[in-house]
Design a protein around this motif. Sequence first.
Motif, PDB file in Angstrom:
ATOM      1  N   ALA A  35      22.598  -5.450  -0.980  1.00 44.08           N
ATOM      2  CA  ALA A  35      22.294  -5.755   0.423  1.00 44.08           C
ATOM      3  C   ALA A  35      22.381  -7.262   0.644  1.00 44.08           C
ATOM      4  O   ALA A  35      21.843  -8.047  -0.141  1.00 44.08           O
ATOM      5  CB  ALA A  35      20.907  -5.247   0.801  1.00 44.08           C
ATOM      6  N   TYR A  36      23.054  -7.634   1.722  1.00 51.15           N
ATOM      7  CA  TYR A  36      23.172  -9.038   2.107  1.00 51.15           C
ATOM      8  C   TYR A  36      22.612  -9.238   3.500  1.00 51.15           C
ATOM      9  O   TYR A  36      22.675  -8.333   4.349  1.00 51.15           O
ATOM     10  CB  TYR A  36      24.637  -9.496   2.078  1.00 51.15           C
ATOM     11  CG  TYR A  36      25.155  -9.749   0.686  1.00 51.15           C
ATOM     12  CD1 TYR A  36      24.987 -10.987   0.066  1.00 51.15           C
ATOM     13  CD2 TYR A  36      25.794  -8.740  -0.028  1.00 51.15           C
ATOM     14  CE1 TYR A  36      25.440 -11.212  -1.217  1.00 51.15           C
ATOM     15  CE2 TYR A  36      26.248  -8.965  -1.309  1.00 51.15           C
ATOM     16  CZ  TYR A  36      26.070 -10.201  -1.907  1.00 51.15           C
ATOM     17  OH  TYR A  36      26.517 -10.427  -3.188  1.00 51.15           O
ATOM     18  N   LEU A  37      22.080 -10.430   3.728  1.00 50.25           N
ATOM     19  CA  LEU A  37      21.598 -10.831   5.040  1.00 50.25           C
ATOM     20  C   LEU A  37      22.322 -12.105   5.430  1.00 50.25           C
ATOM     21  O   LEU A  37      22.133 -13.149   4.802  1.00 50.25           O
ATOM     22  CB  LEU A  37      20.080 -11.062   5.006  1.00 50.25           C
ATOM     23  CG  LEU A  37      19.430 -11.653   6.267  1.00 50.25           C
ATOM     24  CD1 LEU A  37      19.626 -10.735   7.470  1.00 50.25           C
ATOM     25  CD2 LEU A  37      17.941 -11.925   6.023  1.00 50.25           C
ATOM     26  N   LEU A 156      16.888   0.166   1.355  1.00 48.80           N
ATOM     27  CA  LEU A 156      16.946  -1.143   0.721  1.00 48.80           C
ATOM     28  C   LEU A 156      16.265  -1.137  -0.647  1.00 48.80           C
ATOM     29  O   LEU A 156      16.699  -1.836  -1.571  1.00 48.80           O
ATOM     30  CB  LEU A 156      16.281  -2.192   1.618  1.00 48.80           C
ATOM     31  CG  LEU A 156      17.049  -2.599   2.880  1.00 48.80           C
ATOM     32  CD1 LEU A 156      16.181  -3.487   3.766  1.00 48.80           C
ATOM     33  CD2 LEU A 156      18.341  -3.322   2.519  1.00 48.80           C
ATOM     34  N   ARG A 180      13.667  -8.698   4.670  1.00 43.82           N
ATOM     35  CA  ARG A 180      14.348  -9.944   4.315  1.00 43.82           C
ATOM     36  C   ARG A 180      14.331 -10.181   2.807  1.00 43.82           C
ATOM     37  O   ARG A 180      15.331 -10.613   2.216  1.00 43.82           O
ATOM     38  CB  ARG A 180      13.684 -11.103   5.049  1.00 43.82           C
ATOM     39  CG  ARG A 180      14.399 -12.430   4.904  1.00 43.82           C
ATOM     40  CD  ARG A 180      13.716 -13.496   5.740  1.00 43.82           C
ATOM     41  NE  ARG A 180      14.393 -14.774   5.608  1.00 43.82           N
ATOM     42  CZ  ARG A 180      13.979 -15.896   6.210  1.00 43.82           C
ATOM     43  NH1 ARG A 180      12.908 -15.876   6.993  1.00 43.82           N
ATOM     44  NH2 ARG A 180      14.647 -17.029   6.038  1.00 43.82           N
ATOM     45  N   ARG A 182      14.384  -8.130   0.421  1.00 39.38           N
ATOM     46  CA  ARG A 182      15.191  -7.197  -0.359  1.00 39.38           C
ATOM     47  C   ARG A 182      16.687  -7.411  -0.171  1.00 39.38           C
ATOM     48  O   ARG A 182      17.493  -6.621  -0.644  1.00 39.38           O
ATOM     49  CB  ARG A 182      14.805  -5.764  -0.008  1.00 39.38           C
ATOM     50  CG  ARG A 182      13.489  -5.351  -0.669  1.00 39.38           C
ATOM     51  CD  ARG A 182      12.850  -4.143  -0.009  1.00 39.38           C
ATOM     52  NE  ARG A 182      11.655  -3.732  -0.743  1.00 39.38           N
ATOM     53  CZ  ARG A 182      10.481  -4.339  -0.682  1.00 39.38           C
ATOM     54  NH1 ARG A 182      10.334  -5.431   0.062  1.00 39.38           N
ATOM     55  NH2 ARG A 182       9.444  -3.889  -1.363  1.00 39.38           N
ATOM     56  N   CYS A 183      17.040  -8.476   0.527  1.00 42.42           N
ATOM     57  CA  CYS A 183      18.447  -8.813   0.742  1.00 42.42           C
ATOM     58  C   CYS A 183      18.759 -10.172   0.120  1.00 42.42           C
ATOM     59  O   CYS A 183      17.878 -11.035   0.029  1.00 42.42           O
ATOM     60  CB  CYS A 183      18.775  -8.877   2.237  1.00 42.42           C
ATOM     61  SG  CYS A 183      18.455  -7.372   3.156  1.00 42.42           S
ATOM     62  N   GLN A 184      19.985 -10.359  -0.268  1.00 41.26           N
ATOM     63  CA  GLN A 184      20.435 -11.688  -0.665  1.00 41.26           C
ATOM     64  C   GLN A 184      20.870 -12.408   0.601  1.00 41.26           C
ATOM     65  O   GLN A 184      21.784 -11.970   1.294  1.00 41.26           O
ATOM     66  CB  GLN A 184      21.583 -11.617  -1.656  1.00 41.26           C
ATOM     67  CG  GLN A 184      22.021 -12.991  -2.155  1.00 41.26           C
ATOM     68  CD  GLN A 184      22.936 -12.908  -3.356  1.00 41.26           C
ATOM     69  OE1 GLN A 184      22.754 -12.057  -4.226  1.00 41.26           O
ATOM     70  NE2 GLN A 184      23.924 -13.783  -3.407  1.00 41.26           N
ATOM     71  N   GLU A 185      20.222 -13.506   0.895  1.00 43.40           N
ATOM     72  CA  GLU A 185      20.415 -14.177   2.185  1.00 43.40           C
ATOM     73  C   GLU A 185      21.439 -15.309   2.084  1.00 43.40           C
ATOM     74  O   GLU A 185      21.392 -16.123   1.161  1.00 43.40           O
ATOM     75  CB  GLU A 185      19.083 -14.731   2.683  1.00 43.40           C
ATOM     76  CG  GLU A 185      19.131 -15.327   4.078  1.00 43.40           C
ATOM     77  CD  GLU A 185      17.757 -15.667   4.611  1.00 43.40           C
ATOM     78  OE1 GLU A 185      17.673 -16.503   5.546  1.00 43.40           O
ATOM     79  OE2 GLU A 185      16.755 -15.107   4.104  1.00 43.40           O
TER      80      GLU A 185
END
Length: 284
Positions: A35-37, A156, A180, A182-185
């Motif tokens: 998952a990406y943000l 997620l 937020r 749990r995502c790579q930002e």
Amino acid sequence: MAVNEASAAPWGMFGQDAAVAALQQALDSDRLAHAYLFTGPDGVGKGTLARRLVAALLCEAAPDARPCLECRACRRVEAGETPDVERIAIGGVCDEGGPAHRDHAADGSTRIRICQVRRLERVASLTPFQAPRRIFILDTADDLQREAAHALLKTLEEPPSSVLLILLATDVDELLPTVRSRCQELALRPMPDAALIAALTTEDGRLFTIDAAPSGLMLLLRLKPGDSDQEIAANLLAEGIEVQPLSTHYAGRRKEQGLLLSFAGFTERELQRAATKLIAGMKS
């Protein structure tokens, strides 16, 4: 502008080299996150970066996980025609409540609803149709209902191995901290004015600087045979860009067919948005 005309920049993206490099490294090392943000202001390129990441995964021509932006797979990604890629946004479809409820485009929805996320969960459990992964782009994640955001946490936290989630967000403070975290930002930022001018004045050889005075940036858009100056002008005017026929300013001095564009008075954000449209979205 055709997508392949932007190939001089990494992934055809201007001004987002750090984000592109981070994703390229993840692809090269086979360590892509589940998952990406992608965060940043409107018009900065979050949606474009999401599409280019998908293209890098599906490209048929590039052996090194770099999207060629020309093969059939890349073109289908850009056109939104890839069956294993789904965009989740306000007014989308769900599986609940019968036919009248399944499409929220006409019911005045102002948020991404929990029933849309439940549909995402169901589809995510299915085997991809063609691609190696099912890919979901949430555009934008800060539009999620509170209940929808909590529902998304399950996917997620326990994502199927064949699923990639890409969340786009303009205001990260609207997101649940647990979403937020749990995502790579990756934070995308507007291009500095100098880089923006350089991109506009070199891309496809069609734009060059007329005046970069403190009052604003003025560019000449050179038209190619077959371009519709009226259609292009209408699109630019819709973005708030002043457009004047070249002849009114340079009558007798230049013979090029073109339109003079004035960006005077634009804020940096407005200039970024308009320039992004010119570089990535429009025919001009």
